[in-house]
Design an enzyme around this catalytic site. Structure first.
Site, mmCIF file in Angstrom:
data_model
loop_
_atom_site.group_PDB
_atom_site.id
_atom_site.type_symbol
_atom_site.label_atom_id
_atom_site.label_comp_id
_atom_site.label_asym_id
_atom_site.label_seq_id
_atom_site.Cartn_x
_atom_site.Cartn_y
_atom_site.Cartn_z
ATOM 1 N N GLN A 60 -0.617 14.996 12.215
ATOM 2 C CA GLN A 60 -0.772 14.163 11.027
ATOM 3 C C GLN A 60 0.349 13.133 10.852
ATOM 4 O O GLN A 60 1.535 13.428 11.027
ATOM 5 C CB GLN A 60 -0.871 15.057 9.784
ATOM 6 N N THR A 67 0.444 1.421 -8.279
ATOM 7 C CA THR A 67 1.618 0.938 -7.542
ATOM 8 C C THR A 67 1.895 1.769 -6.282
ATOM 9 O O THR A 67 2.813 1.453 -5.523
ATOM 10 C CB THR A 67 2.863 0.998 -8.451
ATOM 11 N N GLY A 68 1.130 2.835 -6.053
ATOM 12 C CA GLY A 68 1.402 3.732 -4.921
ATOM 13 C C GLY A 68 0.714 3.287 -3.643
ATOM 14 O O GLY A 68 -0.029 2.298 -3.616
ATOM 15 N N HIS A 73 -4.440 10.242 11.111
ATOM 16 C CA HIS A 73 -4.343 11.648 11.524
ATOM 17 C C HIS A 73 -5.243 11.856 12.747
ATOM 18 O O HIS A 73 -6.363 11.333 12.798
ATOM 19 C CB HIS A 73 -4.846 12.582 10.422
ATOM 20 N N LYS A 113 -6.244 24.287 2.516
ATOM 21 C CA LYS A 113 -7.123 23.251 1.966
ATOM 22 C C LYS A 113 -8.240 22.973 2.975
ATOM 23 O O LYS A 113 -9.411 22.880 2.623
ATOM 24 C CB LYS A 113 -6.349 21.942 1.726
ATOM 25 N N CYS A 126 -7.178 14.567 3.033
ATOM 26 C CA CYS A 126 -7.375 13.586 4.116
ATOM 27 C C CYS A 126 -7.828 14.238 5.424
ATOM 28 O O CYS A 126 -8.745 13.747 6.092
ATOM 29 C CB CYS A 126 -6.098 12.788 4.344
ATOM 30 N N GLY A 135 0.901 10.157 5.280
ATOM 31 C CA GLY A 135 0.299 11.177 4.421
ATOM 32 C C GLY A 135 1.299 11.707 3.392
ATOM 33 O O GLY A 135 0.907 12.273 2.378
HETATM 34 P P1 A2P Z 1 5.102 4.650 -10.244
HETATM 35 O O1 A2P Z 1 5.134 3.654 -9.128
HETATM 36 O O2 A2P Z 1 5.248 4.015 -11.575
HETATM 37 O O3 A2P Z 1 6.004 5.833 -10.033
HETATM 38 P P2 A2P Z 1 2.754 7.394 -3.991
HETATM 39 O O4 A2P Z 1 1.654 8.364 -3.667
HETATM 40 O O5 A2P Z 1 2.819 6.232 -3.060
HETATM 41 O O6 A2P Z 1 4.078 8.086 -4.196
HETATM 42 O O7 A2P Z 1 2.344 6.759 -5.445
HETATM 43 C C1 A2P Z 1 2.177 7.536 -6.583
HETATM 44 C C2 A2P Z 1 1.556 6.689 -7.675
HETATM 45 O O8 A2P Z 1 1.376 7.532 -8.826
HETATM 46 C C3 A2P Z 1 2.400 5.530 -8.146
HETATM 47 O O9 A2P Z 1 1.577 4.480 -8.563
HETATM 48 C C4 A2P Z 1 3.141 6.153 -9.325
HETATM 49 O O10 A2P Z 1 3.585 5.224 -10.283
HETATM 50 C C5 A2P Z 1 2.049 6.972 -9.924
HETATM 51 N N1 A2P Z 1 2.575 8.043 -10.785
HETATM 52 C C6 A2P Z 1 3.444 9.019 -10.454
HETATM 53 N N2 A2P Z 1 3.709 9.800 -11.520
HETATM 54 C C7 A2P Z 1 2.984 9.311 -12.553
HETATM 55 C C8 A2P Z 1 2.807 9.663 -13.928
HETATM 56 N N3 A2P Z 1 3.441 10.709 -14.454
HETATM 57 N N4 A2P Z 1 1.993 8.902 -14.686
HETATM 58 C C9 A2P Z 1 1.350 7.847 -14.156
HETATM 59 N N5 A2P Z 1 1.464 7.449 -12.867
HETATM 60 C C10 A2P Z 1 2.272 8.175 -12.080
#
Ligand code: A2P
Length: 330
Positions: A158, A13-14, A239, A210, A131, A162
């Site tokens: 950047q 979902t991120g 970037h 890094k 990145c 990011g």
């Molecule tokens: P969720 O949308 O349920 O919070 P971004 O880098 O855009 O912030 O996205 C981070 C991604 O990592 C999202 O899909 C988020 O899910 C997921 N995520 C964050 N914490 C956890 C966790 N503890 N377990 C599984 N997925 C996670």
């Protein structure tokens, strides 16, 4: 791998997770089953891939009990620290976009155009570099092979993407006149903030170190002297980096341009008479690394300056991870 792999997207979902899906679709990556995973907050939501809806599962200790061949992780460092070893113990090959495993001597750190051979010694986890490091490695590799790099000075500009959706929101709000500081220590609109990730005892930021450490690991050269200053700028995507290099051997500028133009994954844009050089806005949404302003550093012997731009969410994260997965299929 003979059969089509079962794939899992952790962090589906991120921002990077959704770009994994875009890139997999564009490159028609083969798969048998696909599993979308995220935090409990997203469990039950749907994510669409190739016109089909997939229900997001909560990531937990049992997520890898089912047969999964490759998992692309981008769910933050602590999630990777905990769950990548669980996945690997179940026979999954993890391509991890976080910084959790990058400097582990048991974990290869890979840019497919640069050190694909390192994939062979993976023990279940392969790390995707930072990145800013990825886009620098692509032009540095052919030049290091030809002239041996002695010293590197990185200065980065950047994009806010990011820092994820929060970073984009801080800039969008700032452009409307609201000084929101959810992702950064200061307002980003109209600013340049020389502070990415946390400060360390040596006065550098973690992002800067890094770049220093990952460059040495990927190019297999601990003797290289490297320094970096990383700066967040009010740009949505891509970037930009000024890279100053000092080589052991002399070079001809025309040869440098030819080496860069012929290297896979590089597009040279260097026609200053017509104001042609890589620009963040033009590189957004592209998978390649763009190089321009190729010129001698006249202040030292065998010195060179480059301007290097790439989409930080694509080549800097999702595209590089999918390229690693493609190598795993071979
Ligand atoms: P969720 O949308 O349920 O919070 P971004 O880098 O855009 O912030 O996205 C981070 C991604 O990592 C999202 O899909 C988020 O899910 C997921 N995520 C964050 N914490 C956890 C966790 N503890 N377990 C599984 N997925 C996670």
């Amino acid at each position: 791998m003979n059969k089509k792999p079962n794939l899992a997207i952790v962090g589906a979902t991120g921002l990077v997770g959704s770009t994994f899906l875009k890139v997999l679709e564009e490159r028609d990556f083969p798969f048998e089953n696909l599993y979308m995973m995220a935090s409990a907050k997203s469990a039950g939501k749907t994510v669409t891939f190739k016109g089909k809806d997939y229900v997001v599962e909560e990531l937990n200790e049992h997520s890898f009990d089912k047969p999964i061949d490759i998992a692309l992780f981008s769910a933050g460092g602590s999630t990777s620290e905990k769950y990548a070893p669980i996945a690997a113990a179940h026979g999954v090959t993890v391509v991890d976009n976080s910084s959790a495993w990058r400097m582990d001597p048991e974990v290869p750190l890979v840019v497919p155009e640069v050190n694909p051979e390192d994939i062979a010694w993976n023990k279940g986890i392969i790390a995707n570099p930072n990145c800013s490091t990825i886009q620098a490695m692509v032009p540095l590799k052919p030049l290091h092979d030809a002239y041996k790099i002695k010293r590197v000075v990185y200065s980065t500009y950047q994009a806010v993407s990011g820092a994820g959706l929060k970073g984009i929101n801080d800039l969008q709000e700032g452009l409307k006149g609201n000084d929101v500081c959810k992702a950064f220590a200061h307002p980003i609109a109209g600013n340049c903030i020389p502070h990415i990730d946390v400060f360390l005892e040596n006065g550098y930021t973690k992002e800067e170190m890094k770049m220093v450490n990952e460059t040495k690991k990927i190019l297999h050269d601990d003797s290289m002297r490297i320094t970096a200053t990383t700066v967040r700028v009010p740009v949505m995507s891509s970037h930009s980096e000024s890279i100053n290099l000092e080589f052991e051997k002399p070079f001809e500028l025309e040869d440098v341009k030819k080496l860069l133009a012929e290297f896979p994954g590089i597009v040279v844009q260097d026609d200053v008479q017509n104001a042609v050089y890589p620009l963040a806005r033009d590189c957004a949404g592209k998978n390649e690394v763009f190089v321009g302003r190729i010129r001698r550093d006249e202040s030292v012997e065998n010195g060179l300056n480059l301007w290097v731009v790439a989409d930080n969410i694509r080549k800097g994260a999702a595209t590089n991870a999918v390229q690693i997965a493609e190598l795993l299929l071979k």
